[in-house]
Design a protein around this motif. Structure first.
Motif, mmCIF file in Angstrom:
data_model
loop_
_atom_site.group_PDB
_atom_site.id
_atom_site.type_symbol
_atom_site.label_atom_id
_atom_site.label_comp_id
_atom_site.label_asym_id
_atom_site.label_seq_id
_atom_site.Cartn_x
_atom_site.Cartn_y
_atom_site.Cartn_z
ATOM 1 N N ALA A 529 0.764 -1.236 -0.078
ATOM 2 C CA ALA A 529 0.056 0.082 0.034
ATOM 3 C C ALA A 529 0.786 1.440 -0.059
ATOM 4 C CB ALA A 529 -0.881 -0.099 1.184
ATOM 5 N N GLU A 533 -4.824 2.109 -2.176
ATOM 6 C CA GLU A 533 -4.993 0.759 -1.510
ATOM 7 C C GLU A 533 -4.342 -0.214 -1.854
ATOM 8 O OE1 GLU A 533 -9.217 0.159 -2.622
ATOM 9 O OE2 GLU A 533 -8.699 0.163 -4.890
ATOM 10 N N SER A 534 -4.475 -1.239 -1.010
ATOM 11 C CA SER A 534 -3.537 -2.411 -1.099
ATOM 12 C C SER A 534 -4.111 -3.194 -2.285
ATOM 13 C CB SER A 534 -3.399 -3.017 0.346
ATOM 14 O OG SER A 534 -2.851 -4.225 0.022
ATOM 15 N N PHE A 535 -3.277 -3.870 -3.058
ATOM 16 C CA PHE A 535 -4.012 -4.854 -4.187
ATOM 17 C C PHE A 535 -3.199 -5.834 -4.628
ATOM 18 C CE2 PHE A 535 -2.021 -1.278 -6.536
ATOM 19 C CZ PHE A 535 -1.596 -1.906 -7.739
ATOM 20 N N CYS A 552 -7.220 -8.746 -5.829
ATOM 21 C CA CYS A 552 -7.479 -8.769 -4.269
ATOM 22 C C CYS A 552 -7.072 -7.171 -3.872
ATOM 23 C CB CYS A 552 -6.466 -9.521 -3.582
ATOM 24 S SG CYS A 552 -6.650 -11.291 -4.178
ATOM 25 N N THR A 553 -8.271 -6.621 -3.457
ATOM 26 C CA THR A 553 -8.191 -5.279 -3.022
ATOM 27 C C THR A 553 -8.511 -5.295 -1.626
ATOM 28 O OG1 THR A 553 -8.635 -4.715 -5.344
ATOM 29 C CG2 THR A 553 -8.561 -2.970 -3.397
ATOM 30 N N ASP A 554 -7.666 -4.896 -0.524
ATOM 31 C CA ASP A 554 -7.986 -4.689 0.600
ATOM 32 C C ASP A 554 -8.963 -5.704 1.311
ATOM 33 O OD1 ASP A 554 -6.520 -2.689 0.923
ATOM 34 O OD2 ASP A 554 -7.952 -0.928 0.575
ATOM 35 N N GLY A 555 -8.681 -6.983 0.886
ATOM 36 C CA GLY A 555 -9.426 -7.941 1.558
ATOM 37 C C GLY A 555 -10.752 -8.475 0.655
ATOM 38 N N GLY A 577 -6.923 -9.600 6.171
ATOM 39 C CA GLY A 577 -5.924 -8.797 6.243
ATOM 40 C C GLY A 577 -4.777 -9.374 6.240
ATOM 41 N N GLY A 579 -3.027 -9.460 3.550
ATOM 42 C CA GLY A 579 -2.295 -8.566 2.636
ATOM 43 C C GLY A 579 -0.568 -8.905 2.254
#
Length: 632
Positions: A529, A533-535, A552-555, A577, A579
């Motif tokens: 991230a 956003e985290s992906f 996969c984007t934030d869960g 989470g 990640g």
């Protein structure tokens, strides 16, 4: 010198005196004392008696250190200690310095409130030290009664106004005098004009050792060779620095490496001028005129050659060549390295090194390749040691153990921390059964200059490269400049280590367009991230059609197609989470499933061909606003 005993001093000082006397022109005018010393072949004075030494010690309140005391018993003082101390004190002239130079004030002013006892002790030498210089060229020589070793020897400190460095320390008086003898030799060796040729038993012995050091270096014993050359260089022997610089350059010691006495020989120009030009190009803040500094004495042709080489290096157009079988290996190594296989490229060079032949008697190792934009990044300090340790030029010796490869298998290294912390976002395309030079046809932007492969560059250089002519860009476009190369058996890659922010609503995977008649894989990740956003995205296409994909984007996991069990995102993101913790095993699974790898060293440190790809985002739809900018 055999030791700082009375016998050792006399042998050493007699040799010094005789060599000094022989180095003077007989018809040169000089003061009576120097003329008497020349005729007597003795730079010293009558020895001091024990009584005179004892009286001196009583006057100064201290027993003199052993090496200085034994020196006085051979000669009560000394003329011409090196080139800048014209008279060195005997029993009558030695005295406390007592801040005569006012250097104590200068050094004490530089001390702040955090200065420790050691720093105050070093500054105090200018108050407590025993001054030995009587006449000098703005040079001070001090014995320090508080810097004493286990043998009772006092350290010697010297300072000169024309030297912009800190005081120089010698462990004892004998070591100081040996250094002054070497300084005398060095200054005489570099003088020209009316002086007699500076040749004597010492110079002949040193020159023979330089020849032996060259043979040691070619046998692979570079450490012994460099030690010998460094000592000969302190005496100013010609060739010593030029030979030693060839070793130092491969050890990564590029500062003040000029190959003097060798680089101006046209025989060695093809090997030695390119490293000079490359180092200058990397640090040319002083202007190009400084490039001629190491070429003093060179003819116009050689000076022109180095500037032509500099122009090639700056343009990324320099190509190293060498004659014979080693030259053929150089060509094979470059072909491997330009597609990312730097480990095999290095092995190709080192395997052929025993076949290499020097260009002349003062050539120790191939060096021009370090300026080659593709081959140069192969060099590391460890690899430099391996190359230097390899017997070559027809000399026997034991081959060294190969240095470990720099490229780990697979893809998981992408999550390893970089110099600034985390590795950050990245994206790449893998295409099966296609050579790297064919990737522009599958990925390239037909409307951009990058539709064809560019010359090898680092990713940083590629990002800053601006195509000529007018350009137009849009906020909806995402046309990255990507490095290309081989990703293992049967695969090619395109890699971007600094991607634009991920826009999931507008993202278009290039996998389908790259997979015409074959298979292509796209990975885009920022699970750390670092940008928004985290992906993590994976898409796979075959024969121009997407087979499966997931993001996969934030869960949240979005998927299409029949995803193989080995790559099922539920295996990696089952724990909410997960990640970044899922990234390494996921990359390991991708590498194993497809049998691919990415070359770490080439991507992080090397130069690869690049291509500007089609946009990774779709065009804007009706009602969507965007920005277009043009540059002339």
């Amino acid at each position: 010198m055999t030791g700082h005993t009375a016998f050792g001093w006399r042998t050493f000082l007699l040799r010094w005196s005789g060599e000094w006397a022989d180095s003077l022109p007989h018809d040169e005018a000089r003061d009576p004392d120097d003329e008497a010393a020349r005729r007597a072949r003795w730079l010293g004075f009558p020895p001091a008696s024990q009584e005179r030494v004892t009286a001196m010690e009583e006057r100064l309140g201290r027993r003199m250190p052993p090496s200085y005391r034994s020196f006085l018993l051979v000669t009560d003082g000394w003329r011409h200690a090196g080139g800048f101390v014209w008279l060195l004190a005997g029993t009558a002239d030695a005295r406390r310095h007592d801040n005569e130079s006012e250097l104590a004030d200068m050094y004490e002013e530089d001390l702040d409130e955090d200065a420790g006892p050691e720093e105050w002790r070093e500054a105090g030498i200018w108050r407590r030290g025993l001054q030995l210089d009587v006449r000098s060229d703005a040079t001070y020589v001090l014995l320090d009664p508080e810097d004493v070793d286990e043998d009772g020897e006092w350290a010697v400190y010297t300072w000169a106004s024309w030297r912009a460095d800190a005081p120089k320390r010698y462990t004892d008086f004998g070591s100081f005098m040996e250094a002054m003898y070497r300084e005398f030799h060095s200054l005489r060796a570099h003088r020209t004009g009316r002086e007699p040729a500076f040749v004597n038993d010492t110079t002949r012995e040193l020159d023979a050792r330089v020849d032996e050091a060259r043979r040691d270096a070619l046998r692979g014993d570079w450490e012994r060779a460099l030690k010998t050359l460094d000592e000969a260089e302190e005496y100013g022997r010609p060739r010593a620095r030029g030979l030693g610089d060839q070793i130092r350059r491969l050890l990564g010691r590029t500062h003040l490496v000029y190959f003097p006495d060798v680089v101006t020989d046209p025989r060695y120009a093809p090997e030695l001028l390119p490293p000079l030009a490359a180092e200058h190009a990397a640090h040319s803040y002083r202007g190009d005129a400084s490039l001629t500094f190491p070429l003093r004495g060179a003819d116009d042709a050689l000076v022109s050659q180095v500037f032509a080489t500099l122009e090639q290096v700056r343009a990324g157009a320099y190509r190293y060549t060498a004659p014979g079988p080693f030259g053929e290996a150089v060509d094979r190594a470059r072909e491997l390295a330009r597609w990312g296989d730097t480990d095999q490229a290095w092995r190709t060079l080192t395997d052929a090194l025993p076949l290499w032949r020097p260009l002349g008697p003062d050539h120790l190792v191939p060096l021009g390749w370090v300026a080659d934009p593709v081959l140069g990044p192969l060099l590391t300090v460890e690899r430099g040691r391996e190359l230097l340790s390899t017997p070559r030029g027809g000399h026997p010796g034991e081959a060294p153990a190969p240095t470990p490869g720099l490229d780990p298998p697979g893809l998981a290294w992408l999550v390893d921390p970089g110099p600034g912390g985390g590795r950050g976002p990245y994206r790449f395309v893998l295409v099966e059964g296609v050579e790297p030079e064919d990737l522009p046809a599958r990925l390239g932007d037909e409307d951009a200059e990058g539709a064809a492969l560019d010359a090898p560059r680092t990713l940083r250089e590629a990002r800053w490269h601006l195509p000529r002519g007018p350009r137009e860009s849009s906020s909806y476009e995402d046309r990255p400049v990507m490095a290309v190369g081989r990703a293992g058996a049967g695969w090619s890659f395109a890699f971007d280590g600094d991607p634009a922010p991920f826009a999931p609503r507008r993202f278009v995977s290039p996998a389908a367009s790259a997979a015409a008649g074959t298979r292509a894989v796209v990975v885009w990740s920022d699970l750390g991230a670092r940008r928004g956003e985290s992906f993590f995205h994976l898409s796979v296409a075959r024969d121009g059609t997407r087979e499966y994909a997931f993001t996969c984007t934030d869960g949240e996991i979005r998927r299409t197609g029949d995803i193989p069990r080995a790559l099922d995102p539920d295996r990696f993101f089952a724990v909410p989470g997960a990640g970044a913790a899922a990234e390494r095993p996921l990359l390991e699974a991708v590498a194993e499933h497809f049998g691919v790898r990415l070359p770490r060293h080439a991507l992080l440190n090397g130069r690869l061909h690049t291509v500007t790809t089609r946009s990774w985002t779709r065009p804007p739809r009706d009602g969507e606003t965007y920005l277009v900018w043009s540059m002339a």
